[in-house]
Motif scaffolding. Structure first.
Motif, PDB file in Angstrom:
ATOM      1  N   VAL A  28      28.789  83.457 -37.250  1.00 22.74           N
ATOM      2  CA  VAL A  28      29.069  84.768 -36.189  1.00 22.74           C
ATOM      3  C   VAL A  28      29.625  85.887 -37.057  1.00 22.74           C
ATOM      4  CG1 VAL A  28      30.872  85.200 -34.310  1.00 22.74           C
ATOM      5  CG2 VAL A  28      30.074  82.783 -34.711  1.00 22.74           C
ATOM      6  N   VAL A  29      28.787  86.811 -36.537  1.00 28.14           N
ATOM      7  CA  VAL A  29      28.851  88.557 -37.321  1.00 28.14           C
ATOM      8  C   VAL A  29      29.285  89.205 -36.076  1.00 28.14           C
ATOM      9  CG1 VAL A  29      27.728  90.045 -38.479  1.00 28.14           C
ATOM     10  CG2 VAL A  29      27.044  87.780 -38.993  1.00 28.14           C
ATOM     11  N   ARG A  30      30.559  89.965 -36.207  1.00 24.81           N
ATOM     12  CA  ARG A  30      30.976  91.106 -35.355  1.00 24.81           C
ATOM     13  C   ARG A  30      29.964  92.189 -35.462  1.00 24.81           C
ATOM     14  NH1 ARG A  30      37.230  91.139 -36.616  1.00 24.81           N
ATOM     15  NH2 ARG A  30      37.628  89.185 -37.077  1.00 24.81           N
ATOM     16  N   THR A  31      29.734  92.690 -34.332  1.00 27.56           N
ATOM     17  CA  THR A  31      28.849  93.706 -34.032  1.00 27.56           C
ATOM     18  C   THR A  31      29.644  94.964 -33.580  1.00 27.56           C
ATOM     19  OG1 THR A  31      27.838  93.431 -32.063  1.00 27.56           O
ATOM     20  CG2 THR A  31      26.663  92.679 -34.183  1.00 27.56           C
ATOM     21  N   GLU A  32      29.120  95.994 -33.356  1.00 35.20           N
ATOM     22  CA  GLU A  32      30.020  97.206 -32.404  1.00 35.20           C
ATOM     23  C   GLU A  32      30.394  96.765 -31.204  1.00 35.20           C
ATOM     24  OE1 GLU A  32      28.167 100.891 -32.524  1.00 35.20           O
ATOM     25  OE2 GLU A  32      27.732 101.196 -34.623  1.00 35.20           O
ATOM     26  N   ASP A  33      29.460  96.138 -30.412  1.00 36.56           N
ATOM     27  CA  ASP A  33      29.888  95.934 -29.053  1.00 36.56           C
ATOM     28  C   ASP A  33      30.180  94.319 -28.786  1.00 36.56           C
ATOM     29  OD1 ASP A  33      27.257  95.195 -29.542  1.00 36.56           O
ATOM     30  OD2 ASP A  33      26.504  95.906 -27.558  1.00 36.56           O
ATOM     31  N   GLY A  34      29.992  93.446 -29.745  1.00 41.12           N
ATOM     32  CA  GLY A  34      30.060  92.117 -29.554  1.00 41.12           C
ATOM     33  C   GLY A  34      30.040  91.274 -30.685  1.00 41.12           C
ATOM     34  N   VAL A  35      29.041  90.154 -30.770  1.00 43.66           N
ATOM     35  CA  VAL A  35      28.913  89.304 -31.924  1.00 43.66           C
ATOM     36  C   VAL A  35      27.330  89.177 -32.056  1.00 43.66           C
ATOM     37  CG1 VAL A  35      31.043  88.354 -31.831  1.00 43.66           C
ATOM     38  CG2 VAL A  35      29.195  87.001 -30.658  1.00 43.66           C
ATOM     39  N   SER A  36      26.920  88.647 -33.055  1.00 48.37           N
ATOM     40  CA  SER A  36      25.356  88.187 -33.409  1.00 48.37           C
ATOM     41  C   SER A  36      25.639  86.830 -34.018  1.00 48.37           C
ATOM     42  CB  SER A  36      24.671  89.277 -34.178  1.00 48.37           C
ATOM     43  OG  SER A  36      23.550  88.881 -34.534  1.00 48.37           O
ATOM     44  N   LEU A  37      24.775  85.960 -33.446  1.00 50.62           N
ATOM     45  CA  LEU A  37      24.747  84.547 -34.059  1.00 50.62           C
ATOM     46  C   LEU A  37      23.588  84.615 -34.939  1.00 50.62           C
ATOM     47  CD1 LEU A  37      25.177  82.514 -30.829  1.00 50.62           C
ATOM     48  CD2 LEU A  37      26.960  83.228 -32.381  1.00 50.62           C
ATOM     49  N   VAL A  38      23.840  84.123 -36.263  1.00 54.19           N
ATOM     50  CA  VAL A  38      22.733  84.352 -37.188  1.00 54.19           C
ATOM     51  C   VAL A  38      22.800  82.915 -37.931  1.00 54.19           C
ATOM     52  CG1 VAL A  38      22.202  85.585 -39.450  1.00 54.19           C
ATOM     53  CG2 VAL A  38      23.395  86.774 -37.663  1.00 54.19           C
ATOM     54  N   GLY A  39      21.369  82.646 -38.303  1.00 53.78           N
ATOM     55  CA  GLY A  39      21.021  81.053 -38.987  1.00 53.78           C
ATOM     56  C   GLY A  39      19.465  80.838 -38.534  1.00 53.78           C
ATOM     57  N   GLU A  40      19.411  79.770 -38.899  1.00 56.33           N
ATOM     58  CA  GLU A  40      18.113  78.874 -38.483  1.00 56.33           C
ATOM     59  C   GLU A  40      18.390  77.621 -37.914  1.00 56.33           C
ATOM     60  OE1 GLU A  40      15.472  78.952 -41.893  1.00 56.33           O
ATOM     61  OE2 GLU A  40      15.120  81.030 -41.734  1.00 56.33           O
ATOM     62  N   VAL A  41      17.465  77.273 -37.142  1.00 51.55           N
ATOM     63  CA  VAL A  41      17.385  75.932 -36.390  1.00 51.55           C
ATOM     64  C   VAL A  41      15.999  75.553 -36.277  1.00 51.55           C
ATOM     65  CG1 VAL A  41      19.749  76.157 -34.921  1.00 51.55           C
ATOM     66  CG2 VAL A  41      17.239  76.907 -34.176  1.00 51.55           C
ATOM     67  N   GLU A  42      15.657  74.346 -36.045  1.00 55.53           N
ATOM     68  CA  GLU A  42      14.384  73.622 -35.987  1.00 55.53           C
ATOM     69  C   GLU A  42      13.507  73.953 -34.764  1.00 55.53           C
ATOM     70  OE1 GLU A  42      17.400  70.675 -34.250  1.00 55.53           O
ATOM     71  OE2 GLU A  42      17.381  71.940 -36.032  1.00 55.53           O
ATOM     72  N   ASN A  66      20.235  85.964 -32.802  1.00 53.64           N
ATOM     73  CA  ASN A  66      19.559  86.159 -33.773  1.00 53.64           C
ATOM     74  C   ASN A  66      19.294  85.178 -34.709  1.00 53.64           C
ATOM     75  OD1 ASN A  66      19.132  89.096 -33.257  1.00 53.64           O
ATOM     76  ND2 ASN A  66      20.915  89.498 -34.326  1.00 53.64           N
ATOM     77  N   ILE A  67      19.011  83.946 -34.088  1.00 51.96           N
ATOM     78  CA  ILE A  67      18.696  82.760 -34.740  1.00 51.96           C
ATOM     79  C   ILE A  67      17.135  82.632 -34.794  1.00 51.96           C
ATOM     80  CG2 ILE A  67      19.193  80.182 -34.362  1.00 51.96           C
ATOM     81  CD1 ILE A  67      21.515  80.794 -32.816  1.00 51.96           C
ATOM     82  N   GLY A  68      16.885  82.479 -36.311  1.00 54.93           N
ATOM     83  CA  GLY A  68      15.415  82.034 -36.503  1.00 54.93           C
ATOM     84  C   GLY A  68      15.097  80.695 -36.627  1.00 54.93           C
ATOM     85  N   LEU A  69      13.927  80.468 -36.539  1.00 55.60           N
ATOM     86  CA  LEU A  69      13.220  79.126 -36.402  1.00 55.60           C
ATOM     87  C   LEU A  69      12.867  78.690 -37.915  1.00 55.60           C
ATOM     88  CD1 LEU A  69      11.091  79.161 -33.236  1.00 55.60           C
ATOM     89  CD2 LEU A  69      13.342  78.460 -33.530  1.00 55.60           C
ATOM     90  N   THR A  70      13.282  77.493 -38.503  1.00 50.72           N
ATOM     91  CA  THR A  70      12.991  77.044 -39.602  1.00 50.72           C
ATOM     92  C   THR A  70      11.373  76.705 -39.709  1.00 50.72           C
ATOM     93  OG1 THR A  70      15.144  75.942 -39.887  1.00 50.72           O
ATOM     94  CG2 THR A  70      13.382  75.184 -41.284  1.00 50.72           C
ATOM     95  N   ARG A  71      10.945  77.059 -40.730  1.00 48.42           N
ATOM     96  CA  ARG A  71       9.107  76.898 -40.811  1.00 48.42           C
ATOM     97  C   ARG A  71       9.260  75.545 -41.531  1.00 48.42           C
ATOM     98  NH1 ARG A  71       6.668  82.802 -42.006  1.00 48.42           N
ATOM     99  NH2 ARG A  71       7.748  83.715 -39.992  1.00 48.42           N
TER     100      ARG A  71
END
Length: 81
Positions: A28-42, A66-71
């Motif tokens: 969980v990353v704080r941003t100016e106006d909220g939060v961003s979810l960051v990481g990777e899932v399958e 901002n959750i990416g997909l594991t390749r």
């Protein structure tokens, strides 16, 4: 909604303890106006579920997913033992 350490802690707890997601690899990353979810899932379905659960639990909190997909690719070579 003010994003402080308490809200951030609640988000982490939700990600880890909610039986639908039980995810430790998302930050969980704080941003100016909220939060961003960051990481990777399958899968895209899992990413969408995580973002939906967080949005339902914190409706007043702007959440960027901002959750990416594991390749995952098949090996190109045969491993010899």
């Amino acid at each position: 909604m003010i994003i402080d350490q308490h809200v951030e802690s609640e988000l982490h707890q939700l990600l880890i303890e909610d039986v639908r997601i039980a995810e430790q690899g998302i930050r969980v990353v704080r941003t100016e106006d909220g939060v961003s979810l960051v990481g990777e899932v399958e899968s895209a379905e899992r990413r969408d579920l995580i973002c939906r659960v967080v949005a339902e639990a914190f409706p007043a909190l702007p959440v960027r997913c901002n959750i990416g997909l594991t390749r995952v690719n098949e090996p190109s070579d045969v491993e010899e033992l």
